[in-house]
Design a protein around this motif. Structure first.
Motif, PDB file in Angstrom:
ATOM      1  N   MET A   1       0.841  -1.189   0.000  1.00  0.00           N
ATOM      2  CA  MET A   1       0.000   0.000   0.000  1.00  0.00           C
ATOM      3  C   MET A   1       0.877   1.239   0.000  1.00  0.00           C
ATOM      4  O   MET A   1       1.822   1.351   0.768  1.00  0.00           O
ATOM      5  N   LEU A   2       0.582   2.167  -0.892  1.00  0.00           N
ATOM      6  CA  LEU A   2       1.274   3.444  -0.954  1.00  0.00           C
ATOM      7  C   LEU A   2       0.291   4.546  -0.596  1.00  0.00           C
ATOM      8  O   LEU A   2      -0.862   4.535  -1.035  1.00  0.00           O
ATOM      9  N   GLU A   3       0.736   5.495   0.192  1.00  0.00           N
ATOM     10  CA  GLU A   3      -0.123   6.610   0.593  1.00  0.00           C
ATOM     11  C   GLU A   3       0.583   7.907   0.259  1.00  0.00           C
ATOM     12  O   GLU A   3       1.772   8.071   0.531  1.00  0.00           O
ATOM     13  N   GLY A   4      -0.150   8.835  -0.347  1.00  0.00           N
ATOM     14  CA  GLY A   4       0.453  10.125  -0.664  1.00  0.00           C
ATOM     15  C   GLY A   4      -0.202  10.768  -1.847  1.00  0.00           C
ATOM     16  O   GLY A   4      -1.393  10.578  -2.106  1.00  0.00           O
ATOM     17  N   GLU A   5       0.577  11.512  -2.610  1.00  0.00           N
ATOM     18  CA  GLU A   5       0.081  12.223  -3.778  1.00  0.00           C
ATOM     19  C   GLU A   5       0.557  11.506  -5.033  1.00  0.00           C
ATOM     20  O   GLU A   5       1.738  11.198  -5.175  1.00  0.00           O
ATOM     21  N   PHE A   6      -0.381  11.237  -5.930  1.00  0.00           N
ATOM     22  CA  PHE A   6      -0.072  10.497  -7.146  1.00  0.00           C
ATOM     23  C   PHE A   6      -0.379  11.369  -8.356  1.00  0.00           C
ATOM     24  O   PHE A   6      -1.391  12.059  -8.393  1.00  0.00           O
ATOM     25  N   LYS A   7       0.508  11.322  -9.314  1.00  0.00           N
ATOM     26  CA  LYS A   7       0.283  12.033 -10.568  1.00  0.00           C
ATOM     27  C   LYS A   7       0.212  11.012 -11.686  1.00  0.00           C
ATOM     28  O   LYS A   7       1.113  10.175 -11.834  1.00  0.00           O
ATOM     29  N   GLY A   8      -0.840  11.048 -12.454  1.00  0.00           N
ATOM     30  CA  GLY A   8      -0.976  10.084 -13.524  1.00  0.00           C
ATOM     31  C   GLY A   8      -2.372  10.071 -14.087  1.00  0.00           C
ATOM     32  O   GLY A   8      -3.125  11.026 -13.935  1.00  0.00           O
ATOM     33  N   ARG A   9      -2.716   8.966 -14.739  1.00  0.00           N
ATOM     34  CA  ARG A   9      -4.026   8.822 -15.362  1.00  0.00           C
ATOM     35  C   ARG A   9      -4.778   7.673 -14.701  1.00  0.00           C
ATOM     36  O   ARG A   9      -4.246   6.575 -14.552  1.00  0.00           O
ATOM     37  N   PHE A  10      -6.010   7.942 -14.297  1.00  0.00           N
ATOM     38  CA  PHE A  10      -6.886   6.914 -13.746  1.00  0.00           C
ATOM     39  C   PHE A  10      -8.178   6.948 -14.556  1.00  0.00           C
ATOM     40  O   PHE A  10      -8.961   7.884 -14.445  1.00  0.00           O
ATOM     41  N   ASN A  11      -8.385   5.944 -15.394  1.00  0.00           N
ATOM     42  CA  ASN A  11      -9.590   5.896 -16.246  1.00  0.00           C
ATOM     43  C   ASN A  11      -9.772   7.170 -17.056  1.00  0.00           C
ATOM     44  O   ASN A  11     -10.884   7.652 -17.241  1.00  0.00           O
ATOM     45  N   SER A  12      -8.686   7.756 -17.515  1.00  0.00           N
ATOM     46  CA  SER A  12      -8.769   9.020 -18.220  1.00  0.00           C
ATOM     47  C   SER A  12      -7.619   9.125 -19.205  1.00  0.00           C
ATOM     48  O   SER A  12      -6.617   8.420 -19.108  1.00  0.00           O
ATOM     49  N   ASN A  13      -7.754  10.046 -20.165  1.00  0.00           N
ATOM     50  CA  ASN A  13      -6.683  10.305 -21.109  1.00  0.00           C
ATOM     51  C   ASN A  13      -5.767  11.427 -20.647  1.00  0.00           C
ATOM     52  O   ASN A  13      -4.776  11.731 -21.305  1.00  0.00           O
ATOM     53  N   SER A  14      -6.115  12.073 -19.524  1.00  0.00           N
ATOM     54  CA  SER A  14      -5.363  13.234 -19.055  1.00  0.00           C
ATOM     55  C   SER A  14      -4.679  12.948 -17.723  1.00  0.00           C
ATOM     56  O   SER A  14      -5.249  12.291 -16.850  1.00  0.00           O
TER      57      SER A  14
ATOM     58  N   GLN B   1     -14.085  12.941  -8.206  1.00  0.00           N
ATOM     59  CA  GLN B   1     -14.788  13.432  -9.396  1.00  0.00           C
ATOM     60  C   GLN B   1     -13.850  13.552 -10.596  1.00  0.00           C
ATOM     61  O   GLN B   1     -14.284  13.422 -11.742  1.00  0.00           O
ATOM     62  N   LYS B   2     -12.565  13.783 -10.343  1.00  0.00           N
ATOM     63  CA  LYS B   2     -11.593  13.807 -11.451  1.00  0.00           C
ATOM     64  C   LYS B   2     -11.567  12.464 -12.171  1.00  0.00           C
ATOM     65  O   LYS B   2     -11.465  12.393 -13.397  1.00  0.00           O
ATOM     66  N   ILE B   3     -11.635  11.395 -11.392  1.00  0.00           N
ATOM     67  CA  ILE B   3     -11.623  10.058 -11.974  1.00  0.00           C
ATOM     68  C   ILE B   3     -12.958   9.744 -12.638  1.00  0.00           C
ATOM     69  O   ILE B   3     -13.010   9.126 -13.711  1.00  0.00           O
ATOM     70  N   LEU B   4     -14.027  10.208 -12.038  1.00  0.00           N
ATOM     71  CA  LEU B   4     -15.369   9.870 -12.504  1.00  0.00           C
ATOM     72  C   LEU B   4     -15.785  10.655 -13.745  1.00  0.00           C
ATOM     73  O   LEU B   4     -16.460  10.131 -14.631  1.00  0.00           O
ATOM     74  N   ARG B   5     -15.356  11.933 -13.818  1.00  0.00           N
ATOM     75  CA  ARG B   5     -15.856  12.813 -14.877  1.00  0.00           C
ATOM     76  C   ARG B   5     -14.686  13.465 -15.618  1.00  0.00           C
ATOM     77  O   ARG B   5     -13.878  14.165 -15.009  1.00  0.00           O
ATOM     78  N   GLU B   6     -14.673  13.285 -16.922  1.00  0.00           N
ATOM     79  CA  GLU B   6     -13.561  13.784 -17.741  1.00  0.00           C
ATOM     80  C   GLU B   6     -13.463  15.303 -17.673  1.00  0.00           C
ATOM     81  O   GLU B   6     -12.368  15.865 -17.646  1.00  0.00           O
TER      82      GLU B   6
END
Length: 209
Positions: free
Chosen positions: A1-14, A55-60
């Motif tokens: 398990m990793l906890e913190g701030e993640f930068k990347g794409r989750f179910n998204s193109n951005s 909501q970032k993950i849920l809505r493009e």
């Protein structure tokens, strides 16, 4: 398990930034106080996100922003969420909202009550009920100022209004002339067809428009 701030794409193109806990099978984790890791195609679960990151993950359209503004986030809220948000606002912010609707600080209770009425009307429609049978619930007290302002007729003192009076409340915020026109046309057709008795039953059901 990793906890913190993640930068990347989750179910998204951005790409975006998310804070939470990420659960996955990772064979090697570097040691130290700070490190950067690059994952590609890694499967897992990210949890404990705040509302905005979820909501970032849920809505493009939300994911287009690292820090989405209020006018974007507010589109994701349900009607009931908006009412709860209003109850939590400080006085100065609430007064600005009242001013936008042409109301004064003294109209706060009437404004909130009108939204509660519309919430019940909205839920009734959303659940596919027969709209002409609509009544506000017997636990929702109708604000006295609202009763006087719109000349509402309650079934018992300060409780339960019918559809016609609920439409009067709706008319505070949107033009309901199309609804009224359809009702008038319904009455007119019944008169032409010799069904005045149906108009009386209908008025008894929904109230006087």
């Amino acid at each position: 398990m990793l906890e913190g701030e993640f930068k990347g794409r989750f179910n998204s193109n951005s790409n975006n930034v998310f804070k939470g806990k990420f659960y996955s099978i990772i064979n090697t984790i570097p040691t130290g106080n700070h490190f950067d890791m690059l994952f590609s195609g890694l499967k897992g679960n990210i949890t404990e996100l705040n509302y905005v990151d979820y909501q970032k993950i849920l809505r493009e359209y939300v994911n287009e922003y690292y820090h989405p503004p209020l006018w974007v986030i507010i589109k994701t809220l349900m009607f009931n969420d908006l009412i709860l948000l209003l109850y939590g606002l400080n006085t100065s912010t609430f007064n600005l909202i009242l001013s936008d609707f042409g109301l004064t600080p003294g109209d706060k209770a009437m404004f909130l009550n009108s939204l509660e009425i519309l919430r019940e009307l909205r839920n009734y429609c959303a659940h596919g009920e027969i709209i002409t049978r609509f009544r506000t619930s017997n636990v929702l007290e109708i604000n006295s100022s609202l009763i006087r302002k719109l000349n509402l007729s309650t079934k018992r003192i300060k409780y339960i209004i019918k559809l016609s009076d609920s439409i009067k409340v709706l008319n505070l915020y949107v033009n309901t002339n199309r609804i009224k026109t359809r009702v008038q046309w319904f009455y007119f057709k019944n008169v032409i067809c010799g069904r005045k008795w149906l108009n009386k039953k209908f008025k008894d059901r929904i109230g006087e428009m």
